[in-house]
Design a protein around this motif. Structure first.
Motif, PDB file in Angstrom:
ATOM      1  N   SER A  31      47.534  15.593 116.508  1.00 32.50           N
ATOM      2  CA  SER A  31      47.573  16.657 117.519  1.00 32.50           C
ATOM      3  C   SER A  31      46.718  17.815 117.048  1.00 32.50           C
ATOM      4  O   SER A  31      46.696  18.126 115.858  1.00 32.50           O
ATOM      5  CB  SER A  31      49.004  17.163 117.707  1.00 32.50           C
ATOM      6  OG  SER A  31      49.870  16.119 118.025  1.00 32.50           O
ATOM      7  N   VAL A  32      46.034  18.446 117.951  1.00 38.29           N
ATOM      8  CA  VAL A  32      45.256  19.637 117.611  1.00 38.29           C
ATOM      9  C   VAL A  32      45.657  20.783 118.526  1.00 38.29           C
ATOM     10  O   VAL A  32      46.275  20.579 119.582  1.00 38.29           O
ATOM     11  CB  VAL A  32      43.727  19.394 117.726  1.00 38.29           C
ATOM     12  CG1 VAL A  32      43.270  18.311 116.755  1.00 38.29           C
ATOM     13  CG2 VAL A  32      43.329  19.044 119.153  1.00 38.29           C
ATOM     14  N   GLU A  33      45.294  21.971 118.095  1.00 33.67           N
ATOM     15  CA  GLU A  33      45.566  23.141 118.901  1.00 33.67           C
ATOM     16  C   GLU A  33      44.621  23.131 120.112  1.00 33.67           C
ATOM     17  O   GLU A  33      43.422  22.908 119.957  1.00 33.67           O
ATOM     18  CB  GLU A  33      45.334  24.384 118.037  1.00 33.67           C
ATOM     19  CG  GLU A  33      45.743  25.659 118.688  1.00 33.67           C
ATOM     20  CD  GLU A  33      45.751  26.829 117.698  1.00 33.67           C
ATOM     21  OE1 GLU A  33      45.219  26.671 116.580  1.00 33.67           O
ATOM     22  OE2 GLU A  33      46.289  27.878 118.078  1.00 33.67           O
ATOM     23  N   PHE A  34      45.186  23.380 121.261  1.00 37.25           N
ATOM     24  CA  PHE A  34      44.410  23.418 122.512  1.00 37.25           C
ATOM     25  C   PHE A  34      44.363  24.902 122.879  1.00 37.25           C
ATOM     26  O   PHE A  34      45.369  25.487 123.269  1.00 37.25           O
ATOM     27  CB  PHE A  34      45.156  22.590 123.551  1.00 37.25           C
ATOM     28  CG  PHE A  34      44.314  21.997 124.655  1.00 37.25           C
ATOM     29  CD1 PHE A  34      42.967  21.728 124.478  1.00 37.25           C
ATOM     30  CD2 PHE A  34      44.894  21.671 125.869  1.00 37.25           C
ATOM     31  CE1 PHE A  34      42.209  21.154 125.498  1.00 37.25           C
ATOM     32  CE2 PHE A  34      44.150  21.093 126.896  1.00 37.25           C
ATOM     33  CZ  PHE A  34      42.806  20.839 126.704  1.00 37.25           C
ATOM     34  N   ILE A  35      43.202  25.503 122.694  1.00 37.43           N
ATOM     35  CA  ILE A  35      43.102  26.965 122.733  1.00 37.43           C
ATOM     36  C   ILE A  35      42.625  27.428 124.104  1.00 37.43           C
ATOM     37  O   ILE A  35      41.518  27.066 124.534  1.00 37.43           O
ATOM     38  CB  ILE A  35      42.109  27.438 121.644  1.00 37.43           C
ATOM     39  CG1 ILE A  35      42.569  26.954 120.265  1.00 37.43           C
ATOM     40  CG2 ILE A  35      41.951  28.959 121.675  1.00 37.43           C
ATOM     41  CD1 ILE A  35      41.523  27.111 119.176  1.00 37.43           C
ATOM     42  N   HIS A  36      43.439  28.214 124.793  1.00 34.81           N
ATOM     43  CA  HIS A  36      42.998  28.755 126.080  1.00 34.81           C
ATOM     44  C   HIS A  36      41.900  29.783 125.824  1.00 34.81           C
ATOM     45  O   HIS A  36      41.968  30.550 124.869  1.00 34.81           O
ATOM     46  CB  HIS A  36      44.165  29.393 126.854  1.00 34.81           C
ATOM     47  CG  HIS A  36      43.783  29.729 128.257  1.00 34.81           C
ATOM     48  ND1 HIS A  36      43.331  30.977 128.621  1.00 34.81           N
ATOM     49  CD2 HIS A  36      43.720  28.967 129.374  1.00 34.81           C
ATOM     50  CE1 HIS A  36      43.022  30.959 129.912  1.00 34.81           C
ATOM     51  NE2 HIS A  36      43.254  29.746 130.391  1.00 34.81           N
TER      52      HIS A  36
END
Ligand SMILES: *[C@@H]1O[C@H](CO)[C@@H](O)[C@H](O)[C@H]1NC(C)=O
Ligand SMILES: *[C@@H]1O[C@H](CO)[C@@H](O)[C@H](O)[C@H]1NC(C)=O
Ligand SMILES: *[C@@H]1O[C@H](CO)[C@@H](O)[C@H](O)[C@H]1NC(C)=O
Length: 457
Positions: free
Chosen positions: A31-36
């Motif tokens: 999983s990776v960070e999904f950055i808005h």
């Protein structure tokens, strides 16, 4: 035998304890960070904007993005390349050996993967990460793709150079271009916190020989980007490449935190992309006019308790890069009529005439989400998701709440789309092996930091 198994376990543990690179072949996923783009972790974050400014800007982008789908047709009907300059989410990818950390826009509506590359004459300019450049000449895992290779034939926008190398070109709807050489490289992903409980460093998961455009000439607004990671349903996308190179399968999921919460969202691959929350519903993917799109069939829309059946089953795409939800005009008219009938609040003009239906909630003592109906989307096969009012409406100005839906039109948004406002606080899984999308209500603001550990030591 036992000794060998022990040795293997020891190696795996060592890899996890020291945060060393591990090959993504264990079937667990990552999983990776999904950055808005508006979040404080994004280089596009603008602290001077209010949350209302952000919402309005997002709605404007939504209209621009949808327009870009319109021109994508090709004689054969199928289009593998649709790229739009507006974007909502970003992710880090470590490119090459040693790693160069690159921030790329993530696009669930395209299959294109490219990163900015230096061309040997210029090193990385100052001002990273926005202007970061990957230098292929300093990477030991960099490779070229020949003209006559399958990827060069399969990937849209390629041509053969005099040097027999595969030239790559991506054209955006606003005229921006990214051109370079089709290449292969090792992509390494930082697994999210929680994936490695007692590790000092995050484990890194490695996917070898990812095919990407090594772009040495990026023009127009795309120049602000370091790269583009397409997660679309078509062949060149990262999800298809991960599926081909590893045992993780061709699947990913995201859980979008509400925009107004400064929390990270999460993007998962492999087994971690399974949507298993209670109440999860699944609907099949149907063939799309555009290869990249994830298309499902909308069978009904319910406003509160009143059901509206579309005149025919309507294809609708599920996309994280479109903000509003777009419905065919006939269906939207019925939805608006029913919303108008069921809501007794005073009407208000839409800011910038961006949407049709807005209400004045400034004088209300109760939270606006309690005053407005839920909207239920029914899909083929009987699956249905109920959008709480905060997924169907948006506070576009203080005290002004608008239906977060608009019409598909010929000169504007061209494809019916379930957008990101509707998907906030849903865990949405895209599975190309099972040809299905699964939705479940979830608390996405805590998904990135509190995801249960998959590695227990
Ligand atoms: C290489 O890149 C530099 C700056 O990015 C540019 O000025 C130059 O024209 C490029 N050269 C070629 C051959 O593309
Ligand atoms: C970069 O791309 C643009 C648009 O395709 C083109 O006009 C320009 O000549 C290219 N520059 C170089 C150095 O190749
Ligand atoms: C919708 O139906 C449920 C169950 O029949 C009922 O309890 C509820 O009051 C109805 N809501 C509205 C807004 O009519």
């Amino acid at each position: 035998m036992a000794g060998r198994a022990l040795l293997l376990v020891a190696l795996v543990l060592t890899a996890q304890l020291c945060g060393c690179t591990a090959y993504v072949g264990d079937g667990v996923g990552f999983s990776v960070e999904f950055i808005h783009r508006d979040s404080p972790k994004s280089p596009f974050h603008d602290p001077s904007l209010t949350s209302y400014d952000r919402v309005l800007a997002a709605v404007r982008r939504s209209k621009a993005r949808s327009r870009s789908y319109a021109g994508g047709g090709s004689p054969g009907g199928a289009v593998s390349e649709v790229v739009s300059a507006p974007f909502e989410y970003l992710m880090y990818v470590n490119v090459g050996t040693p790693l160069t950390r690159m921030l790329a826009l993530v696009d669930t509506g395209s299959d294109v993967v490219w990163f900015k590359c230096s061309n040997g004459t210029a090193g990385p300019p100052p001002g990273a990460p926005l202007s970061a450049v990957f230098d292929p000449s300093s990477s030991s895992s960099y490779g070229l793709v020949g003209c006559r290779s399958d990827p060069c034939r399969a990937i849209y926008g390629t041509s053969c150079g005099a040097d027999s190398l595969c030239r790559y070109r991506s054209t955006y709807s606003d005229g921006s271009t990214a051109t370079g050489i089709l290449s292969t490289e090792t992509f390494t992903f930082d697994d999210a916190p929680g994936g490695c409980v007692r590790c000092r460093d995050r484990p890194q998961l490695l996917v070898p020989r990812v095919i990407f455009g090594c772009a040495t000439n990026v023009t127009g607004r795309a120049f602000r980007l370091t790269g583009n990671v397409g997660l679309g349903a078509g062949s060149g996308s990262l999800v298809n490449q991960i599926g081909a190179a590893t045992s993780l399968g061709r699947r990913f999921s995201y859980c979008l935190a509400p925009f107004f919460v400064d929390a990270s969202s999460i993007l998962s691959f492999g087994a971690r992309a399974a949507v298993t929350e209670p109440g999860a519903v699944t609907t099949p993917l149907i063939p799309s006019a555009v290869d990249a799109f994830y298309t499902v069939l909308l069978a009904s829309v319910k406003i509160g308790n009143s059901t509206i059946a579309p005149p025919k089953r309507s294809p609708v795409i599920v996309d994280s890069g479109t903000v509003l939800t777009y419905l065919d005009k006939g269906l939207l008219d019925q939805v608006e009529a029913e919303v108008t009938r069921s809501i007794k609040l005073p009407r208000k003009q839409s800011p910038e005439k961006l949407v049709d239906l807005c209400y004045d909630v400034a004088g209300e003592t109760e939270a606006w989400a309690n005053l407005l109906p839920e909207v239920t989307l029914g899909f083929s096969g009987g699956a249905a998701i109920t959008l709480p009012a905060r997924n169907a409406f948006v506070e576009a100005r203080k005290g002004t709440v608008c239906l977060a839906m608009s019409a598909v039109t010929d000169d504007g948004p061209a494809v019916a789309t379930i957008g990101s406002i509707a998907q906030q606080d849903f865990h949405v899984g895209f599975d190309l092996d099972k040809r299905a999308i699964t939705f479940a209500a979830a608390d996405c603001a805590s998904s990135y930091s509190s995801r249960p550990a998959s590695v227990s030591l």
